[in-house]
Motif scaffolding. Structure first.
Motif, PDB file in Angstrom:
ATOM      1  N   GLU A  62       0.834  -1.207   0.000  1.00  0.00           N
ATOM      2  CA  GLU A  62       0.000   0.000   0.000  1.00  0.00           C
ATOM      3  C   GLU A  62       0.869   1.259   0.000  1.00  0.00           C
ATOM      4  N   PHE A  63       2.044   1.175   0.656  1.00  0.00           N
ATOM      5  CA  PHE A  63       2.959   2.304   0.757  1.00  0.00           C
ATOM      6  C   PHE A  63       4.269   1.981   0.059  1.00  0.00           C
ATOM      7  N   ARG A  64       4.994   3.026  -0.322  1.00  0.00           N
ATOM      8  CA  ARG A  64       6.276   2.855  -1.008  1.00  0.00           C
ATOM      9  C   ARG A  64       7.355   2.429  -0.016  1.00  0.00           C
ATOM     10  N   PRO A  65       8.259   1.562  -0.429  1.00  0.00           N
ATOM     11  CA  PRO A  65       9.380   1.178   0.434  1.00  0.00           C
ATOM     12  C   PRO A  65      10.260   2.391   0.756  1.00  0.00           C
ATOM     13  N   TRP A  66      10.740   2.436   1.989  1.00  0.00           N
ATOM     14  CA  TRP A  66      11.591   3.535   2.437  1.00  0.00           C
ATOM     15  C   TRP A  66      12.806   3.700   1.524  1.00  0.00           C
ATOM     16  N   ASN A  67      13.390   2.581   1.083  1.00  0.00           N
ATOM     17  CA  ASN A  67      14.605   2.684   0.270  1.00  0.00           C
ATOM     18  C   ASN A  67      14.359   3.366  -1.073  1.00  0.00           C
ATOM     19  N   GLU A  68      13.121   3.457  -1.521  1.00  0.00           N
ATOM     20  CA  GLU A  68      12.814   4.152  -2.768  1.00  0.00           C
ATOM     21  C   GLU A  68      12.644   5.660  -2.570  1.00  0.00           C
ATOM     22  N   LEU A  69      12.375   6.082  -1.340  1.00  0.00           N
ATOM     23  CA  LEU A  69      12.109   7.500  -1.085  1.00  0.00           C
ATOM     24  C   LEU A  69      13.125   8.178  -0.168  1.00  0.00           C
ATOM     25  N   LYS A  70      14.000   7.407   0.462  1.00  0.00           N
ATOM     26  CA  LYS A  70      14.943   8.025   1.401  1.00  0.00           C
ATOM     27  C   LYS A  70      15.902   8.981   0.698  1.00  0.00           C
ATOM     28  N   GLY A  71      16.251   8.724  -0.541  1.00  0.00           N
ATOM     29  CA  GLY A  71      17.134   9.632  -1.289  1.00  0.00           C
ATOM     30  C   GLY A  71      16.486  11.000  -1.486  1.00  0.00           C
ATOM     31  N   LEU A  72      15.201  10.997  -1.792  1.00  0.00           N
ATOM     32  CA  LEU A  72      14.462  12.248  -1.927  1.00  0.00           C
ATOM     33  C   LEU A  72      14.423  12.986  -0.594  1.00  0.00           C
ATOM     34  N   CYS A  73      14.157  12.263   0.476  1.00  0.00           N
ATOM     35  CA  CYS A  73      14.136  12.878   1.810  1.00  0.00           C
ATOM     36  C   CYS A  73      15.513  13.428   2.161  1.00  0.00           C
ATOM     37  N   PHE A  74      16.555  12.682   1.836  1.00  0.00           N
ATOM     38  CA  PHE A  74      17.915  13.137   2.093  1.00  0.00           C
ATOM     39  C   PHE A  74      18.188  14.441   1.349  1.00  0.00           C
ATOM     40  N   ASP A  75      17.799  14.510   0.078  1.00  0.00           N
ATOM     41  CA  ASP A  75      18.011  15.726  -0.711  1.00  0.00           C
ATOM     42  C   ASP A  75      17.279  16.926  -0.115  1.00  0.00           C
ATOM     43  N   LEU A  76      16.108  16.698   0.463  1.00  0.00           N
ATOM     44  CA  LEU A  76      15.348  17.798   1.068  1.00  0.00           C
ATOM     45  C   LEU A  76      15.958  18.258   2.396  1.00  0.00           C
ATOM     46  N   ILE A  77      16.642  17.356   3.088  1.00  0.00           N
ATOM     47  CA  ILE A  77      17.186  17.658   4.417  1.00  0.00           C
ATOM     48  C   ILE A  77      18.610  18.204   4.360  1.00  0.00           C
ATOM     49  N   LYS A  78      19.431  17.686   3.433  1.00  0.00           N
ATOM     50  CA  LYS A  78      20.861  18.033   3.447  1.00  0.00           C
ATOM     51  C   LYS A  78      21.064  19.525   3.182  1.00  0.00           C
ATOM     52  N   GLY A  79      22.170  20.008   3.657  1.00  0.00           N
ATOM     53  CA  GLY A  79      22.514  21.413   3.466  1.00  0.00           C
ATOM     54  C   GLY A  79      23.260  21.941   4.673  1.00  0.00           C
ATOM     55  N   ARG A  80      23.594  23.204   4.617  1.00  0.00           N
ATOM     56  CA  ARG A  80      24.351  23.815   5.712  1.00  0.00           C
ATOM     57  C   ARG A  80      23.505  24.006   6.960  1.00  0.00           C
ATOM     58  N   ARG A  81      22.215  24.163   6.796  1.00  0.00           N
ATOM     59  CA  ARG A  81      21.319  24.376   7.935  1.00  0.00           C
ATOM     60  C   ARG A  81      20.538  23.100   8.241  1.00  0.00           C
ATOM     61  N   THR A  82      20.325  22.894   9.522  1.00  0.00           N
ATOM     62  CA  THR A  82      19.531  21.731   9.912  1.00  0.00           C
ATOM     63  C   THR A  82      18.054  22.035   9.663  1.00  0.00           C
ATOM     64  N   PRO A  83      17.259  21.013   9.428  1.00  0.00           N
ATOM     65  CA  PRO A  83      15.824  21.232   9.226  1.00  0.00           C
ATOM     66  C   PRO A  83      15.183  21.811  10.492  1.00  0.00           C
ATOM     67  N   LEU A  84      14.095  22.523  10.300  1.00  0.00           N
ATOM     68  CA  LEU A  84      13.333  23.020  11.436  1.00  0.00           C
ATOM     69  C   LEU A  84      12.588  21.869  12.107  1.00  0.00           C
ATOM     70  N   PHE A  85      12.148  20.925  11.291  1.00  0.00           N
ATOM     71  CA  PHE A  85      11.285  19.845  11.774  1.00  0.00           C
ATOM     72  C   PHE A  85      11.239  18.769  10.705  1.00  0.00           C
ATOM     73  N   PHE A  86      11.097  17.525  11.115  1.00  0.00           N
ATOM     74  CA  PHE A  86      10.661  16.482  10.192  1.00  0.00           C
ATOM     75  C   PHE A  86       9.961  15.382  10.974  1.00  0.00           C
ATOM     76  N   ARG A  87       9.104  14.690  10.261  1.00  0.00           N
ATOM     77  CA  ARG A  87       8.401  13.529  10.812  1.00  0.00           C
ATOM     78  C   ARG A  87       8.274  12.491   9.701  1.00  0.00           C
ATOM     79  N   PHE A  88       8.655  11.273  10.030  1.00  0.00           N
ATOM     80  CA  PHE A  88       8.478  10.144   9.125  1.00  0.00           C
ATOM     81  C   PHE A  88       7.607   9.123   9.833  1.00  0.00           C
ATOM     82  N   VAL A  89       6.596   8.645   9.150  1.00  0.00           N
ATOM     83  CA  VAL A  89       5.758   7.565   9.675  1.00  0.00           C
ATOM     84  C   VAL A  89       6.055   6.342   8.816  1.00  0.00           C
TER      85      VAL A  89
END
Length: 168
Positions: A62-89
């Motif tokens: 029903e849901f996508r495997p984490w290994n297929e989407l973790k790269g996208l999440c990594f790209d959104l998080i990486k950078g010089r500044r830390t994220p303000l917030f994140f939540r993964f279910v």
């Protein structure tokens, strides 16, 4: 339900986003707040796979495997500044959940258990992982919850993720 405070964020983030440590999970939802807020619905869009030559193209979950989407999440998080917030279910893959419950001789009928859930929440200063069990209907038994709580603690330790168990 048990909560685990992560005590080494750098190690945890490396395990979460660049290793296979969480590849046995499916992503239900991701919410990442950086310069903008991004919401990822992990549900599979079955319509996307209609009209393909073979049925094998359609995902089994029903849901996508984490290994297929973790790269996208990594790209959104990486950078010089830390994220303000994140939540993964995340949901433990159904076959892994079934095997765990069978191995632990869970007396609850497996068909009553929808998912073994892991919520990862980062608030800008630290991460807390919370376990949960999703049922198809109300059950009095807390046996699956206890099994999942203990199994996740063992799993995190086995993956070299440092944590402290919080009392709720």
């Amino acid at each position: 339900m048990t909560a685990f405070q992560i005590t080494s964020m750098k190690n945890f983030m490396n395990r979460l986003l660049t290793s296979d440590a969480f590849d046995c999970f499916l992503l239900e939802e991701a919410l990442i707040s950086t310069a903008s807020t991004f919401h990822i619905d992990g549900r599979v869009n079955q319509d996307f796979f209609k009209g393909t030559e073979t049925d094998s193209d359609a995902p089994a979950y029903e849901f996508r495997p984490w290994n297929e989407l973790k790269g996208l999440c990594f790209d959104l998080i990486k950078g010089r500044r830390t994220p303000l917030f994140f939540r993964f279910v995340l949901h433990l893959m159904p076959e892994k959940a079934k095997a765990l419950l069978e191995k632990e001789n869970c007396s609850v009928d497996r068909s009553q258990i929808k998912a073994l859930v892991l919520t990862i929440r980062y608030d800008g200063s630290g991460a807390v992982l919370t376990t949960g069990t999703s049922f198809h209907s109300f059950l009095l038994s807390k046996e699956p919850d206890a099994i999942w709580d203990k199994a996740l603690a063992r799993y995190l330790s086995g993956k070299g993720i440092d944590f402290e168990e919080l009392t709720l």
